[in-house]
Write a protein that holds these residues in place. Sequence first.
Motif, mmCIF file in Angstrom:
data_model
loop_
_atom_site.group_PDB
_atom_site.id
_atom_site.type_symbol
_atom_site.label_atom_id
_atom_site.label_comp_id
_atom_site.label_asym_id
_atom_site.label_seq_id
_atom_site.Cartn_x
_atom_site.Cartn_y
_atom_site.Cartn_z
ATOM 1 N N VAL A 157 0.929 -1.283 0.065
ATOM 2 C CA VAL A 157 0.079 0.061 0.122
ATOM 3 C C VAL A 157 0.984 1.285 -0.149
ATOM 4 O O VAL A 157 2.108 1.021 0.083
ATOM 5 C CB VAL A 157 -0.899 -0.034 1.244
ATOM 6 N N TYR A 158 0.337 2.439 -0.206
ATOM 7 C CA TYR A 158 0.971 3.608 -0.047
ATOM 8 C C TYR A 158 0.646 4.370 1.160
ATOM 9 O O TYR A 158 -0.708 4.279 1.699
ATOM 10 C CB TYR A 158 0.949 4.334 -1.257
ATOM 11 N N PHE A 159 1.627 4.915 1.854
ATOM 12 C CA PHE A 159 1.464 5.889 2.893
ATOM 13 C C PHE A 159 1.562 7.168 2.505
ATOM 14 O O PHE A 159 2.430 7.351 1.791
ATOM 15 C CB PHE A 159 2.467 5.711 4.154
ATOM 16 N N LYS A 160 0.655 8.201 3.122
ATOM 17 C CA LYS A 160 0.877 9.382 2.674
ATOM 18 C C LYS A 160 0.794 10.372 4.135
ATOM 19 O O LYS A 160 -0.108 10.138 4.957
ATOM 20 C CB LYS A 160 -0.398 9.769 1.985
ATOM 21 N N LEU A 161 1.802 11.214 3.915
ATOM 22 C CA LEU A 161 1.894 12.239 5.340
ATOM 23 C C LEU A 161 2.269 13.455 4.646
ATOM 24 O O LEU A 161 2.711 13.624 3.687
ATOM 25 C CB LEU A 161 3.153 11.842 6.261
ATOM 26 N N THR A 162 1.776 14.602 5.414
ATOM 27 C CA THR A 162 2.049 16.073 4.768
ATOM 28 C C THR A 162 3.363 16.330 5.548
ATOM 29 O O THR A 162 3.220 16.512 7.041
ATOM 30 C CB THR A 162 0.689 17.001 4.860
ATOM 31 N N ILE A 168 3.785 13.822 1.057
ATOM 32 C CA ILE A 168 4.574 12.579 0.620
ATOM 33 C C ILE A 168 4.154 11.291 0.615
ATOM 34 O O ILE A 168 3.611 11.097 1.566
ATOM 35 C CB ILE A 168 6.029 12.777 1.427
ATOM 36 N N VAL A 169 4.381 10.556 -0.414
ATOM 37 C CA VAL A 169 3.819 9.259 -0.540
ATOM 38 C C VAL A 169 5.027 8.342 -0.516
ATOM 39 O O VAL A 169 5.870 8.269 -1.429
ATOM 40 C CB VAL A 169 2.920 9.118 -1.710
ATOM 41 N N LYS A 170 5.060 7.074 -0.059
ATOM 42 C CA LYS A 170 5.980 5.918 0.186
ATOM 43 C C LYS A 170 5.184 4.578 0.269
ATOM 44 O O LYS A 170 4.241 4.381 0.835
ATOM 45 C CB LYS A 170 7.029 6.046 1.109
ATOM 46 N N PRO A 171 5.638 3.758 -0.595
ATOM 47 C CA PRO A 171 5.180 2.204 -0.535
ATOM 48 C C PRO A 171 5.641 1.609 0.821
ATOM 49 O O PRO A 171 6.691 1.638 1.179
ATOM 50 C CB PRO A 171 5.325 1.600 -1.893
ATOM 51 N N TYR A 172 4.726 0.795 1.284
ATOM 52 C CA TYR A 172 5.033 -0.377 2.336
ATOM 53 C C TYR A 172 4.275 -1.394 2.306
ATOM 54 O O TYR A 172 3.233 -1.633 1.855
ATOM 55 C CB TYR A 172 4.899 0.326 3.638
ATOM 56 N N TYR A 201 15.273 5.499 8.240
ATOM 57 C CA TYR A 201 16.685 6.117 8.048
ATOM 58 C C TYR A 201 16.829 7.404 8.643
ATOM 59 O O TYR A 201 15.888 8.345 8.169
ATOM 60 C CB TYR A 201 16.586 6.221 6.400
ATOM 61 N N PRO A 202 17.817 7.595 9.456
ATOM 62 C CA PRO A 202 17.856 8.976 10.150
ATOM 63 C C PRO A 202 17.766 10.226 9.257
ATOM 64 O O PRO A 202 17.319 11.175 9.216
ATOM 65 C CB PRO A 202 19.216 9.044 10.863
ATOM 66 N N ALA A 203 18.577 9.982 7.983
ATOM 67 C CA ALA A 203 18.553 10.889 6.818
ATOM 68 C C ALA A 203 17.461 10.725 5.767
ATOM 69 O O ALA A 203 17.759 11.563 4.823
ATOM 70 C CB ALA A 203 19.842 11.027 6.327
ATOM 71 N N GLY A 204 16.405 9.996 5.903
ATOM 72 C CA GLY A 204 15.415 9.558 5.270
ATOM 73 C C GLY A 204 14.412 10.988 5.025
ATOM 74 O O GLY A 204 14.429 11.606 6.163
ATOM 75 N N LEU A 205 13.868 10.845 4.008
ATOM 76 C CA LEU A 205 12.472 12.071 4.031
ATOM 77 C C LEU A 205 11.462 11.559 4.914
ATOM 78 O O LEU A 205 10.883 12.408 5.643
ATOM 79 C CB LEU A 205 12.214 12.182 2.524
ATOM 80 N N PHE A 206 10.838 10.340 4.602
ATOM 81 C CA PHE A 206 9.638 9.951 5.123
ATOM 82 C C PHE A 206 9.778 9.267 6.541
ATOM 83 O O PHE A 206 8.872 9.523 7.396
ATOM 84 C CB PHE A 206 9.137 9.187 4.028
ATOM 85 N N THR A 207 10.704 8.272 6.570
ATOM 86 C CA THR A 207 10.584 7.244 7.890
ATOM 87 C C THR A 207 10.730 8.056 9.107
ATOM 88 O O THR A 207 10.103 7.798 10.142
ATOM 89 C CB THR A 207 11.505 6.288 7.657
#
Length: 367
Positions: A157-162, A168-172, A201-207
């Motif tokens: 599925v895709y997660f979406k957060l503002t 921002i959308v990422k698959p999980y 990931y500490p330097a990641g955008l979404f996580t």
Amino acid sequence: QVTDPLAKEGPSSPSYDWFQTDALVTIVIYTKQKDINLDSVIADHRHDSFRAETVIKDYSYLIHIALSHEIQEDFSVRVVENVGKIEIVLKKKENTSWKCLGHPLENHNSLIPKKDTGLYYRKCQLISKEDVTHDTKLFCLLLPPSTHLQVPTGQHVYFKLTITGTEIVKPYTPVSDSLFSEFKEPVLPNNKYIYFLIKIYPAGLFTPELDHLQIGDYVSVSNPEGNFKISQFQELEDLFLLAAGTGFTPMVKVLSYALTNIPSLRKVKLMFFNKTEDDIIWRSQLEKLAFKDKRFDLEFVLSAPTSEWNGKRGYISPALLSEFLKRSLDTSKVLICICGPMPFTEQGMKLLHDLNFSKDEIHSFTA
Ligand code: FAD
Ligand code: NAD
């Protein structure tokens, strides 16, 4: 001259009907398909609109209506598999007779290619978050009562957060709550809970944002996607899983499904690639499963082990694969699933072709 392209290319269009009692309104979808189950329909009730998407091969049949009267938040879905009938039972807020179901909204009562339906999201609540390794956590999300959604094995599925004003959308990829949950009574009583293993990931955008959510906060979750088909398991005898890092996530349900539902299965072998021992997700559960179920074999391969590591080392390679991918019989029907970082999957696919496995014998998980 072709007047209706779907009449030629796609499945024949479903139809729907509805009926009511004093307290209930039932929408019936006649799919005209036999392989329909509870995974095939995703339904959401939002304010006064109701949307049900029935997935039929590569198409979606949509029911999308502004209901004429108010209904209660929750509803139920039943499937009569042998006739391909889906019944969605809505509960009226007031026991009045409805003259009509409501007004059609966008794409109502139409069969459209799945790729054209767009992603549809609902807000899910974060229920728990548990450490699994030093950087990977098991997240449990709760679907709203106004949603019916089950993610099929092998799909994501895709997660979406503002995040700072931008969506921002990422698959999980959903997993079960443990490798043993298919074999025991569920701890939580229904299938409203979805679990995810997610590496932060500490330097990641979404996580990092995901990790900052508090218990009780919400994240938007899309309808399932992905091209893995359960039919790939038919008559399967040997299943080989090549996973690297969080590329393990699609293997969780694939592994449980195969061990539970495929009578022809002789052997399942997982080769799990990680940097160090500390990075191995669910190591002790995997070892326990390999001990309990003689059909399941397990091999860890580390790319940055400590000097004490006695097991296999390095990246995916011809030597590792040719030794690992031994059929249990010369004529065994095999499936090889592969998932991990892009270079791992690309390298692995190339090696599998070099080893003469056919396209039908390989499934790579990608977006
Ligand atoms: P990103 O911002 O994408 O960064 C990730 C890492 O790469 C960070 O360390 C960052 O510093 C580094 N990086 C970013 N850009 C560069 C660059 N240009 N050069 C060098 N380094 C860079 N993940 C899971 O944990 N669990 C799952 O179940 C899961 N399922 C997935 C299913 C699918 C179909 C796919 C395609 C991916 C899946 N993923 C899963 C991965 C997930 O979608 C995200 O890619 C992941 O969570 C990283 O997101 P991020 O925004 O936090 O990190
Ligand atoms: P990681 O950095 O911890 O690496 C795990 C292993 O991958 C390494 O030990 C190594 O064996 C292998 N590897 C890494 N780089 C390689 C390279 N250049 N060449 C060959 N092998 C290499 O992995 P991670 O941080 O857990 O990342 C997992 C990846 O899996 C992410 O890119 C994620 O997007 C992807 N993923 C995809 C899906 C999917 O498509 N369905 C699902 C889950 C995860």
